[in-house]
Write a protein that holds these residues in place. Structure first.
Motif, PDB file in Angstrom:
ATOM      1  N   LEU A   1      34.128  29.288  19.835  1.00  0.00           N
ATOM      2  CA  LEU A   1      34.066  30.553  20.494  1.00  0.00           C
ATOM      3  C   LEU A   1      35.432  31.517  19.733  1.00  0.00           C
ATOM      4  CD1 LEU A   1      33.494  32.616  22.783  1.00  0.00           C
ATOM      5  CD2 LEU A   1      35.060  31.351  24.288  1.00  0.00           C
ATOM      6  N   ALA A   2      36.428  30.884  19.488  1.00  0.00           N
ATOM      7  CA  ALA A   2      37.535  31.491  18.967  1.00  0.00           C
ATOM      8  C   ALA A   2      36.969  31.976  17.628  1.00  0.00           C
ATOM      9  CB  ALA A   2      38.849  30.615  18.757  1.00  0.00           C
ATOM     10  N   TYR A   3      36.371  31.031  16.919  1.00  0.00           N
ATOM     11  CA  TYR A   3      36.206  31.397  15.429  1.00  0.00           C
ATOM     12  C   TYR A   3      35.006  32.643  15.482  1.00  0.00           C
ATOM     13  CZ  TYR A   3      34.006  30.811  10.757  1.00  0.00           C
ATOM     14  OH  TYR A   3      33.653  30.974   9.403  1.00  0.00           O
ATOM     15  N   THR A   4      34.108  32.610  16.431  1.00  0.00           N
ATOM     16  CA  THR A   4      33.031  33.616  16.583  1.00  0.00           C
ATOM     17  C   THR A   4      33.490  34.811  16.930  1.00  0.00           C
ATOM     18  OG1 THR A   4      31.550  31.949  17.164  1.00  0.00           O
ATOM     19  CG2 THR A   4      30.886  34.261  17.734  1.00  0.00           C
ATOM     20  N   GLU A   5      34.592  34.972  17.657  1.00  0.00           N
ATOM     21  CA  GLU A   5      35.049  36.378  18.119  1.00  0.00           C
ATOM     22  C   GLU A   5      36.002  36.946  17.256  1.00  0.00           C
ATOM     23  OE1 GLU A   5      33.992  38.042  20.506  1.00  0.00           O
ATOM     24  OE2 GLU A   5      33.171  36.489  21.908  1.00  0.00           O
ATOM     25  N   SER A   6      37.028  35.936  16.739  1.00  0.00           N
ATOM     26  CA  SER A   6      38.370  36.512  16.058  1.00  0.00           C
ATOM     27  C   SER A   6      38.558  35.926  14.775  1.00  0.00           C
ATOM     28  CB  SER A   6      39.495  36.576  17.159  1.00  0.00           C
ATOM     29  OG  SER A   6      39.830  35.140  17.107  1.00  0.00           O
ATOM     30  N   ARG A   7      37.998  35.020  14.330  1.00  0.00           N
ATOM     31  CA  ARG A   7      38.197  34.052  13.324  1.00  0.00           C
ATOM     32  C   ARG A   7      39.998  33.625  13.516  1.00  0.00           C
ATOM     33  NH1 ARG A   7      33.343  34.785  12.716  1.00  0.00           N
ATOM     34  NH2 ARG A   7      32.580  35.116  10.549  1.00  0.00           N
ATOM     35  N   PHE A   8      39.922  33.327  14.715  1.00  0.00           N
ATOM     36  CA  PHE A   8      41.395  32.782  15.138  1.00  0.00           C
ATOM     37  C   PHE A   8      42.412  33.694  15.148  1.00  0.00           C
ATOM     38  CE2 PHE A   8      38.882  28.790  13.837  1.00  0.00           C
ATOM     39  CZ  PHE A   8      38.963  28.338  15.034  1.00  0.00           C
ATOM     40  N   VAL A   9      42.341  34.813  15.025  1.00  0.00           N
ATOM     41  CA  VAL A   9      43.326  35.989  14.746  1.00  0.00           C
ATOM     42  C   VAL A   9      43.727  36.733  16.181  1.00  0.00           C
ATOM     43  CG1 VAL A   9      44.329  38.085  13.651  1.00  0.00           C
ATOM     44  CG2 VAL A   9      42.654  36.231  12.396  1.00  0.00           C
ATOM     45  N   GLN A  10      44.989  36.686  16.703  1.00  0.00           N
ATOM     46  CA  GLN A  10      45.464  37.032  17.810  1.00  0.00           C
ATOM     47  C   GLN A  10      45.862  38.699  17.560  1.00  0.00           C
ATOM     48  OE1 GLN A  10      45.377  35.722  20.692  1.00  0.00           O
ATOM     49  NE2 GLN A  10      46.459  37.092  22.077  1.00  0.00           N
ATOM     50  N   HIS A  11      44.678  39.371  17.474  1.00  0.00           N
ATOM     51  CA  HIS A  11      44.883  41.135  17.113  1.00  0.00           C
ATOM     52  C   HIS A  11      45.654  41.532  17.988  1.00  0.00           C
ATOM     53  CE1 HIS A  11      41.921  40.650  13.725  1.00  0.00           C
ATOM     54  NE2 HIS A  11      41.379  39.948  14.534  1.00  0.00           N
ATOM     55  N   ASP A  12      46.478  42.599  17.512  1.00  0.00           N
ATOM     56  CA  ASP A  12      47.209  43.537  18.476  1.00  0.00           C
ATOM     57  C   ASP A  12      46.348  44.449  18.880  1.00  0.00           C
ATOM     58  OD1 ASP A  12      49.656  42.408  17.687  1.00  0.00           O
ATOM     59  OD2 ASP A  12      49.925  43.771  16.121  1.00  0.00           O
ATOM     60  N   GLY A  13      46.289  44.817  20.280  1.00  0.00           N
ATOM     61  CA  GLY A  13      45.515  45.814  20.675  1.00  0.00           C
ATOM     62  C   GLY A  13      43.945  44.980  21.074  1.00  0.00           C
ATOM     63  N   PRO A  14      43.348  45.925  22.092  1.00  0.00           N
ATOM     64  CA  PRO A  14      41.957  45.502  22.464  1.00  0.00           C
ATOM     65  C   PRO A  14      40.800  45.734  21.545  1.00  0.00           C
ATOM     66  CG  PRO A  14      42.449  47.540  23.332  1.00  0.00           C
ATOM     67  CD  PRO A  14      43.640  47.183  22.672  1.00  0.00           C
ATOM     68  N   SER A  15      39.574  44.922  21.490  1.00  0.00           N
ATOM     69  CA  SER A  15      38.596  45.461  20.741  1.00  0.00           C
ATOM     70  C   SER A  15      37.883  46.431  21.384  1.00  0.00           C
ATOM     71  CB  SER A  15      37.652  44.182  21.015  1.00  0.00           C
ATOM     72  OG  SER A  15      37.106  44.094  22.202  1.00  0.00           O
ATOM     73  N   GLN A  16      36.803  46.976  20.909  1.00  0.00           N
ATOM     74  CA  GLN A  16      35.778  48.083  21.092  1.00  0.00           C
ATOM     75  C   GLN A  16      35.726  48.116  22.469  1.00  0.00           C
ATOM     76  OE1 GLN A  16      32.658  50.952  19.117  1.00  0.00           O
ATOM     77  NE2 GLN A  16      32.167  48.902  19.011  1.00  0.00           N
ATOM     78  N   ASP A  17      35.282  46.878  23.103  1.00  0.00           N
ATOM     79  CA  ASP A  17      34.788  46.743  24.372  1.00  0.00           C
ATOM     80  C   ASP A  17      35.959  46.213  25.374  1.00  0.00           C
ATOM     81  OD1 ASP A  17      34.570  44.390  23.149  1.00  0.00           O
ATOM     82  OD2 ASP A  17      32.791  43.886  23.977  1.00  0.00           O
TER      83      ASP A  17
END
Length: 454
Positions: free
Chosen positions: A59-75
Motif C-alpha cells: 500500500l505504501a509503495y503504491t501510494e508514495s514509494r515510501f516517501v512521507q511528503h510534506d503537505g497533502p495530496s490532491q485529494d
C-alpha cells in the motif's frame, strides 16, 4: 540486474569493507532495529494490528514509494500511507481515534502514519468479517483495501485495490531513507467480494476514448467540469497529480472535488485515462481552463522517480495528437506547466520534470541530442565520480545526494557492490566529467537502455 531504487533521503549502503575503503560511497544501514527504521515500523504495525506486513508495504509503495511528503495530496491525503481527510474519506481522523497519535503526528511522522493506516485497515477488516485465519490470508485483504480507498465510486476503489495487489503479486524492491524495502512476489488471487462484478481495464475490459483511442474513457463527475468551451483549444497544460493514478481518477469522479483534468497518465506503464472530453472545459488551470487541455501525470513534484521514460513518451504522444488536431504549435509557449499558466499558484510539474526530453518526444519522438546525454536520477549520498570505470581511478567529483544527471555513454568496468546490488556497468556523466557505477543510477537494469557505449 538490480531493482529500481527510490530517491527520497536515500543513502548508499556499501556491502564490503573494500568498497568503503575505496570511497565508492558513504555507508548507511538496512538494520530494521535502527531508530526510526521504516522496516521496523512496518513490522511493528503488522504485529500490533494483525495486518500482513506485505499488504502494508505494498500500500505504501503504491501510494508514495515510501516517501512521507510534506503537505497533502490532491485529494487531501497525508503521508506515505495516504491517510485521507475529505468529504468522503476520513481515514486520517479515524486513525487518530484508533491510536494514540494526534492528527498532526499522523500527518508528519512516518512511523505514526504507518501505525495509523494499519489500525484503520484492521478496523475495516473486522467490519468485513475477517477472523484470525482470514487475516493471515493475503487474498482476503482486497475488500478492506478497497474500503480504505473509499472512492466516491466503486470503480476508483477497485482501481486502487488492484494497484496494491499488482505489487503484492509482482513483488518489488525499493530504497527509502537508506533502507532497502522488499516484498516478495506472491501467487495470490484476491477475493474481490462485492467488487468482483465491476470490470476495469485490469480485467481486460475497457471503454476507449473517442478523442484519443489509445486512452481509456472513465468520465469525471459532471460536477467537476463545464460542458462546452468558450474558447478554441490553443494550449496543453502539464500537471503532476501529487498522488496516485487510481486516487486521482477516483477524486475526479467525486462531485465534491470541484476539480478535473482531461487526461491522467500512469507512471509505471504510461496508461492513459481520459475523464473529460476535449470539447468540454475541465477545471484544472483557472484562467487557462477555457483554452487548454489538461494532462495529469502520476507522482509528486519532489520525487523524479515517478517521471518514467514510458510516461514521458506516452504523454508526449498524446500531447502531439492534441496539437495536431487543433493546430497548436509544438513549442514551450503552447505546451506549458501548470505553474506557468497566469492566475495559478501551483508549482507543478516542478524542477524535476525534464522539459527538454519531453519536448523532444512531442516534436517527433526523436531521441535527445547525444551530446546532451540521456537523463537519469541517481540515489545515494557521497557517491564518488571517478576518472574511469574503476574504484582505483582518481575521484573527480562527488554526488552529495540524489541527483539528476545526463549520461553520455556507458561501459563495462570494475564489478562493484552496494546495499545488495552489484554490477560492472559504469556511466559517464556529462556535467560531472567522470564515471559512476550504474548501481547508483535509479533504473532496474544495470546496463541502461538508450545509452550508447563509450
Amino acid at each position: 540486474m538490480h531493482r529500481r531504487l527510490t530517491l527520497a533521503g536515500a543513502a548508499a549502503v556499501v556491502g564490503c569493507s573494500a568498497l568503503i575503503a575505496s570511497g565508492l560511497a558513504n555507508a548507511d544501514t538496512d538494520d530494521a532495529s535502527a531508530p526510526d527504521s521504516l522496516k521496523g515500523a512496518f513490522a511493528d504495525a503488522a504485529s500490533t494490528y494483525d495486518v500482513p506486513r506485505d499488504v502494508l508495504a505494498s500500500l505504501a509503495y503504491t501510494e508514495s514509494r515510501f516517501v512521507q511528503h510534506d503537505g497533502p495530496s490532491q485529494d487531501n491525503g497525508y503521508g506515505l500511507m495516504h491517510l485521507e481527510s475529505n468529504a468522503d474519506n476520513h481515514n486520517l481522523e479515524r486513525a487518530s481515534r484508533l491510536t494514540d497519535h494526534s492528527v498532526d503526528e499522523l500527518q508528519s511522522d512516518a512511523t505514526a502514519n504507518i501505525d495509523g493506516a494499519a489500525a484503520v485497515l484492521r478496523k475495516l477488516a473486522d467490519r468485513s468479517g475477517l477472523d484470525g485465519s482470514d487475516r493471515s490470508d493475503l487474498a482476503q485483504w482486497y475488500v478492506p483495501l478497497a474500503k480504505y480507498a473509499r472512492g466516491q465510486t466503486k470503480y476508483g476503489a477497485k482501481l486502487e485495490a488492484d494497484a496494491v495487489f499488482d505489487n503484492v503479486r509482482n513483488g518489488f524492491t525499493h530504497r527509502a531513507d537508506g533502507e532497502r524495502l522488499s516484498v516478495a512476489a506472491h501467487d495470490v488471487r484476491p477475493e474481490r467480494g462485492a467488487y468482483a462484478g465491476l470490470r476495469t481495464a485490469a480485467d481486460g475490459v475497457q471503454t476507449q476514448s473517442d478523442d484519443y483511442p489509445a486512452a481509456l474513457w472513465v468520465p469525471a463527475s459532471s460536477s467537476n467540469y463545464s460542458a462546452g468551451r468558450s474558447s478554441a483549444i490553443s494550449a496543453v497544460v502539464i500537471h503532476v497529480t501529487q498522488g496516485s493514478y487510481a486516487g486521482t481518477i477516483s477524486w475526479f469522479q467525486n462531485p465534491e472535488a470541484q476539480v478535473s483534468a482531461h487526461y491522467v497518465v500512469r507512471s509505471s506503464d504510461g496508461e492513459i485515462t481520459q475523464m473529460v472530453r476535449e470539447a468540454d472545459t475541465a477545471w484544472h488551470a483557472r484562467d487557462g481552463n477555457s483554452y487548454a487541455v489538461g494532462i495529469e501525470h502520476e507522482g509528486y513534484v519532489d520525487d523524479p522517480a515517478w517521471f518514467t521514460d514510458v510516461m514521458y513518451r506516452s504523454s508526449a504522444a498524446l500531447t502531439a495528437n492534441i496539437a495536431d488536431d487543433n493546430g497548436i504549435p509544438k513549442d514551450r509557449e503552447h505546451i506549458v506547466g501548470h505553474s506557468e499558466v497566469p492566475g495559478n499558484d501551483h508549482t507543478d510539474p516542478g524542477a524535476n520534470w525534464d522539459w527538454d526530453l519531453y519536448m523532444s518526444y512531442v516534436t517527433g519522438g526523436e531521441e535527445p541530442d547525444p551530446e546532451e546525454g540521456v537523463p537519469f536520477t541517481t540515489w545515494g549520498s557521497g557517491v564518488n565520480v571517478r576518472a574511469d570505470a574503476t574504484t582505483q581511478s582518481d575521484v573527480v567529483g562527488s554526488l552529495s545526494g540524489p541527483t539528476n544527471v545526463r549520461v553520455l555513454c556507458q561501459k563495462e568496468g570494475e564489478n562493484v557492490s552496494s546495499g545488495g546490488y552489484s554490477g560492472a556497468w559504469w556511466s559517464k556523466l556529462k556535467d560531472q566529467g567522470g564515471f559512476i557505477a550504474n548501481i547508483f543510477v535509479d533504473h532496474p537494469d544495470n546496463k541502461l537502455p538508450n545509452v550508447p557505449l563509450c
